[in-house]
Design an enzyme around this catalytic site. Structure first.
Site, PDB file in Angstrom:
ATOM      1  N   GLU A 162       0.833  -1.198   0.000  1.00 39.10           N
ATOM      2  CA  GLU A 162       0.000   0.000   0.000  1.00 39.10           C
ATOM      3  C   GLU A 162       0.873   1.255   0.000  1.00 39.10           C
ATOM      4  OE1 GLU A 162      -2.159  -0.854   3.526  1.00 39.10           O
ATOM      5  OE2 GLU A 162      -3.526  -2.268   2.557  1.00 39.10           O
TER       6      GLU A 162
ATOM      7  N   GLU B  86      -6.274  -7.974  -0.440  1.00 36.31           N
ATOM      8  CA  GLU B  86      -6.668  -7.922   0.964  1.00 36.31           C
ATOM      9  C   GLU B  86      -8.126  -7.494   1.081  1.00 36.31           C
ATOM     10  OE1 GLU B  86      -4.173  -5.524   3.428  1.00 36.31           O
ATOM     11  OE2 GLU B  86      -2.303  -6.355   2.624  1.00 36.31           O
TER      12      GLU B  86
END
Length: 537
Positions: free
Chosen positions: A326, A467
């Site tokens: 991320e 995710e």
């Protein structure tokens, strides 16, 4: 991701020994030889975890028996990927049913937990099937009178170590060319979170945040539960050496490979990425998109991926490499320039570097994210660009894509991640509207997945929702698990509809605000309802 990273203060030590003694010739006059890499991956008062990799430098083996002796009274308590017998200091480890075949230049690995008192020195001598491991082959002086009657079948893991000079034979598993078939094969995935990306003071250690050492028994349970893919987040941080080579610690690379093998050898797809190195909140992080010195950052990034990609270049198509996790500027607002441009540059360096290492890397699927893996900031006109793929194998048809897009999904965060008992229900079956978020319902989820479908899937780029998930709030609402399961079921159903594979985020923590589906210590299921919602198993 790093919500709910329950870090414990721990110490970790690594010790690598390449050991051996005088070589011997096998009774059948076959060429013999071996090398053993013995690593203490982590150590605590009175206990330790060790990983052992055996490289066969002689003729192919169909079974193996590695023997060594401890020098300070250590004891093996639990061993995986083999069977162990210990008498006093003498230890014998024989292959498991699935890893006995080891071709020339091939490897076999196992690990164990042990105990010690006082000191914990590494063993100094090993024998493989009665032959001393010197790190070099021994060629017999006489020609065998007969040829082997059975040609050994190749083991599922790659047949060479990263430093081998001969051209290696490819591992099992070709690269699936069709995006729809790839997504179907990757299916429902699971994250081995808070393990190889865990760290203390910038030094990675798989037990740093309270999880136990990763075992084959755990991966057996994951596969038996119906999962098709395991995503393995990895941090490098303080395991990277100084410029200009930026050499990754060899013991850490070995441990990464051993964990990958635990999943890959079980027939699972495996995704590995560079995880914690891009978080401002992680000590020692350096892959920072709005930091100064971007040329140095890109040089370091290139060197690390070159080493990692070389390690895995001959694994089959069930291995997918993901450039990073991320990555963003740490502010949850609109993407900024030049930060987004730097993220695009990292992705391009990743693709170019991996492709140039050759082997299966020239054609395997590569996974890249946009800004913070956010769907809106990846699909919208905020600056994301798909990397060019100019160094891929010339055998790949020009219209065939080999790049995937990575996004994550945690909407609404009130339900999925906020550590509060206020929002515990989700979806159309809510029984208490006061416990449900005012946004982010199943309609919103479908609209978001349609965005990635329209932006990428329709153009031949498959999508991986690397995710998603929701924390345990049953302490505040005993019905919470029902809605966690509904959330997961809806995600995998809609992902199939819109051409995406998925991987549930599991941080190994069971209990209040935990994401765990399994007890990693005992390799048992803790959230069967959620697993059934995901896999149907």
């Amino acid at each position: 991701m790093h919500p709910l990273r329950k870090a414990l203060t721990a110490t970790a030590a690594a010790l690598v020994a390449v050991v051996g003694s005088v070589a011997a010739t096998a009774p059948a006059s076959a060429a013999a030889g071996c090398r053993v890499d013995y690593t203490v991956a982590s150590q605590w008062p009175g206990g330790f975890n060790a990983a052992v990799q055996v490289t066969n430098l002689g003729d192919p083996l169909t079974s193996w028996d590695l023997r060594f002796s401890f020098g300070a009274g250590q004891t093996v308590n639990q061993l995986w990927n083999g069977t162990v017998t210990q008498t006093g200091a003498a230890v014998s480890v024989r292959n498991a049913a699935y890893n006995g075949t080891v071709p020339t230049d091939g490897t076999a690995s196992f690990g164990f937990n042990g105990t010690f008192t006082g000191s914990n020195p590494a063993p100094t001598a090993f024998t493989l099937n009665g032959v001393a491991c010197t790190g070099a082959p021994v060629v017999p002086t006489s020609t065998p009178s007969t040829s082997p009657t059975v040609t050994p079948t190749q083991s599922p893991r790659p047949t060479t170590t990263p430093t081998a000079t001969p051209t290696p034979a490819p591992s099992t598993g070709t690269v699936t060319a069709d995006p729809a078939r790839l997504v179907a094969e990757m299916g429902q995935g699971w994250n081995l979170g808070n393990q190889l990306e865990a760290s203390i003071d910038g030094v990675p250690s798989e037990t740093a945040w309270g999880n136990p050492v990763i075992t084959g028994a755990l991966l057996d349970r994951v596969k038996a539960s119906g999962f098709d893919t395991v995503r393995i987040p990895v941090s490098y941080l303080g395991k990277i050496g100084a410029a200009p080579d930026y050499t990754v610690d060899s013991a850490w690379l070995t441990r990464i490979q051993q964990v990958v093998d635990l999943a890959y050898d079980r027939g699972l797809y495996v995704v590995i990425n560079m995880h914690g190195d891009g978080y401002k909140s992680v000590s020692g992080a350096w892959l920072i998109c709005d930091a100064s010195g971007q040329e140095e950052i890109r040089a370091k990034y290139q060197k690390v991926w070159q080493q990692v990609a070389t390690t895995f270049k001959d694994y089959g198509g069930r291995l997918v490499l993901e450039s990073m996790n991320e990555n963003f500027d740490g502010q949850y607002g609109t993407p900024t320039e030049p930060c987004y441009s730097n993220i695009n540059a990292y992705n391009q360096v990743f693709v170019d570097t991996v492709r140039r290492t050759g082997g299966t890397n020239a054609s395997r699927w590569l996974l890249v994210p946009g800004w913070n893996t956010n769907i809106d900031y990846t699909t919208g006109g905020y600056g994301f660009t798909i990397p060019t793929d100019q160094y891929r194998s010339s055998a790949i048809p020009s219209a065939d894509k080999r790049i995937m897009i990575s996004v994550h999904y945690y909407d609404p965060w009130d339900f999925t991640g906020t550590e509060s008992g206020a929002t515990t229900q989700w979806g159309p079956a809510v029984t208490d509207p006061s416990r449900s978020a005012t946004w982010g319902d199943h309609v919103h989820m479908e609209n978001q997945l349609k965005k990635v479908y329209d932006a990428f899937v329709t153009k031949g780029y498959p999508v991986f929702i690397g995710e998603y998930g929701a924390i345990d709030k049953t302490s505040a609402d005993p019905t919470n698990n029902r809605y966690r399961a509904d959330y997961a079921r809806t995600m995998v159903t809609l992902a199939k509809k819109y051409g995406a594979a998925t991987a549930y985020w599991d941080n190994g923590y069971n209990g209040v605000y935990g994401f765990g589906l399994f007890d990693r210590q005992s390799a048992t299921v803790t959230q069967q309802g959620i697993i059934t919602a995901i896999t149907g198993s």
